[in-house]
Write an enzyme that holds these catalytic residues in place. Structure first.
Site, short mmCIF file in Angstrom:
data_model
loop_
_atom_site.label_atom_id
_atom_site.label_comp_id
_atom_site.label_asym_id
_atom_site.label_seq_id
_atom_site.Cartn_x
_atom_site.Cartn_y
_atom_site.Cartn_z
N ASP A 1 -10.92 -11.32 -16.02
CA ASP A 1 -10.53 -11.41 -17.43
C ASP A 1 -10.43 -12.89 -17.81
O ASP A 1 -9.63 -13.64 -17.26
CB ASP A 1 -9.17 -10.72 -17.61
CG ASP A 1 -8.75 -10.57 -19.06
OD1 ASP A 1 -9.18 -11.38 -19.89
OD2 ASP A 1 -7.97 -9.64 -19.35
N GLY B 1 -5.36 -8.07 -30.80
CA GLY B 1 -5.49 -9.11 -31.81
C GLY B 1 -4.51 -10.23 -31.51
O GLY B 1 -4.67 -10.95 -30.53
N HIS C 1 -11.96 -8.28 -19.63
CA HIS C 1 -10.85 -8.01 -20.55
C HIS C 1 -11.00 -6.68 -21.29
O HIS C 1 -10.01 -6.08 -21.69
CB HIS C 1 -10.78 -9.15 -21.56
CG HIS C 1 -9.61 -9.07 -22.49
ND1 HIS C 1 -8.31 -9.25 -22.07
CD2 HIS C 1 -9.54 -8.84 -23.84
CE1 HIS C 1 -7.49 -9.14 -23.11
NE2 HIS C 1 -8.20 -8.87 -24.19
N SER D 1 -3.88 -6.46 -24.23
CA SER D 1 -4.04 -7.81 -24.77
C SER D 1 -2.83 -8.15 -25.65
O SER D 1 -1.69 -8.06 -25.18
CB SER D 1 -5.37 -7.91 -25.52
OG SER D 1 -5.72 -9.24 -25.79
N TRP D 2 -3.03 -8.49 -26.93
CA TRP D 2 -1.88 -8.67 -27.81
C TRP D 2 -1.04 -7.40 -27.87
O TRP D 2 0.18 -7.45 -28.02
CB TRP D 2 -2.33 -9.06 -29.21
CG TRP D 2 -1.32 -8.73 -30.28
CD1 TRP D 2 -1.37 -7.71 -31.19
CD2 TRP D 2 -0.06 -9.39 -30.52
NE1 TRP D 2 -0.24 -7.70 -31.99
CE2 TRP D 2 0.58 -8.72 -31.59
CE3 TRP D 2 0.59 -10.47 -29.93
CZ2 TRP D 2 1.82 -9.10 -32.09
CZ3 TRP D 2 1.83 -10.86 -30.42
CH2 TRP D 2 2.43 -10.17 -31.50
#
Length: 326
Positions: free
Chosen positions: A275, A52, A303, A119-120
């Site tokens: 990605d 996120g 991703h 990711s986050w």
């Protein structure tokens, strides 16, 4: 430090398992954090950090880890998933999330743990490791996101738009042409505004843009959750809030500038060559600053953590981290 080389056939996810414990952890403020545990209660602790910001954990995240070996601890970050209150931005920063991680560690009686994030989740994992390096056995990272101005401009203003022009048209549609020079700011105004219908429409557009670009298969492979209003509102509001505030870091490039504080920690990086959400340039910059970390470039992946090559890399990474304790 030896890293295992890829082998055929590719590794796949472990079988589905159920959580054996769950609950809500109070904080010092309004937030209550949903957490759960699965796997071996006496196994090697691993903390799973979702993406996120504004995403949520899901049962599939347990499956990267051998349940006979790992004690798998996951939680929904402030304002999202099953944590309460939903979509709240109050006291919701990188640093309050790190406070929550430490609070959860104490609640679970863990001294040190493996930290896993994509990711986050990779951003938060590194920020936690820089802040509390003594608590981290190893880092397992996917889709490196350094949360720099350059990365944000690429994905939300000019860059990824040239690869997914069809999805980009849907992303910019809710924003008047006069405001498209700063799309993050235009979305911020609407996502925190009082018009509930507009907030929901913009949240779904913001969320769907990411959902349509996570896979090398493109928009047709978008996970359904990204278009669901309940998920999208929390995801878009919290994500935009963090990005508008530059991750609440002291300066642009803070993670790279503080990499020496975690360079002694064993680290595995799984990065898709194609990605678009978090381009490989971030993982490459991190690897150049941290050559001891293992960079596994997956040549046929984007991703998404669900892509076969990424699954293979992360399952091997989890086995490798467990072998460090042998």
């Amino acid at each position: 430090m030896a890293f295992p080389t890829p082998a055929e056939p590719r590794r796949v996810l472990h079988p589905e398992i159920e959580a054996y414990a769950s609950g809500w952890m109070p904080t010092e403020g309004v937030h209550e954090i949903y957490y759960e545990e699965s796997g071996n209660p006496h196994g090697l602790p691993v903390l799973v950090l979702h993406g996120g910001p504004g995403g949520a954990v899901n049962p599939g995240m347990r499956r990267f880890f051998d349940p006979a070996v790992y004690r798998i601890i996951m939680f929904d970050q402030r304002g999202c998933g099953q944590s309460r209150p939903h979509a709240s931005l109050e006291d919701n920063t990188t640093w309050t999330l790190i406070d929550d991680i430490e609070r959860l560690r104490a609640l679970c009686g863990v001294d040190k743990w493996v930290v896993f994030g994509g990711s986050w989740g990779s951003t938060l994992s590194m920020a936690y490791a820089i802040t509390h390096p003594e608590r981290v056995i190893a880092l397992l990272l996917r889709g490196i996101f350094l949360l720099t101005k350059k990365e944000l401009h690429w994905f939300y203003q000019d860059g990824a738009s040239m690869i997914f022009p069809d999805a980009w048209e849907r992303f910019i549609a809710p924003i008047p042409k006069a405001e498209r020079g700063d799309l993050m700011a235009a979305y911020y105004k609407r996502l925190i505004g009082d018009d509930v219908a507009e907030r929901e429409r913009c949240a779904v557009a913001w969320s769907s843009w990411e959902g349509e670009t996570v896979s090398v298969e493109g928009p047709n492979a978008r996970p359904d959750k990204f278009a669901e209003p309940d998920f999208a509102v929390a995801f878009a509001r919290i994500e935009n809030w963090f990005f508008t505030n530059a991750g609440f870091f002291e300066e642009d490039g803070w993670l790279l500038k503080n990499v020496d504080r975690m360079r002694h920690i064993p680290c595995w990086i799984a990065q898709g060559r194609f990605d678009v959400v978090t381009p490989i340039s971030g993982a490459w910059a991190l690897h150049r600053a941290w050559p001891e970390a293992h960079l596994d470039i997956v040549g046929d992946a984007g991703h998404a953590s669900s892509e076969p090559g990424i699954v293979d890399s992360l399952v091997r990474a989890a086995d490798w981290a467990a072998s460090l304790q042998e």
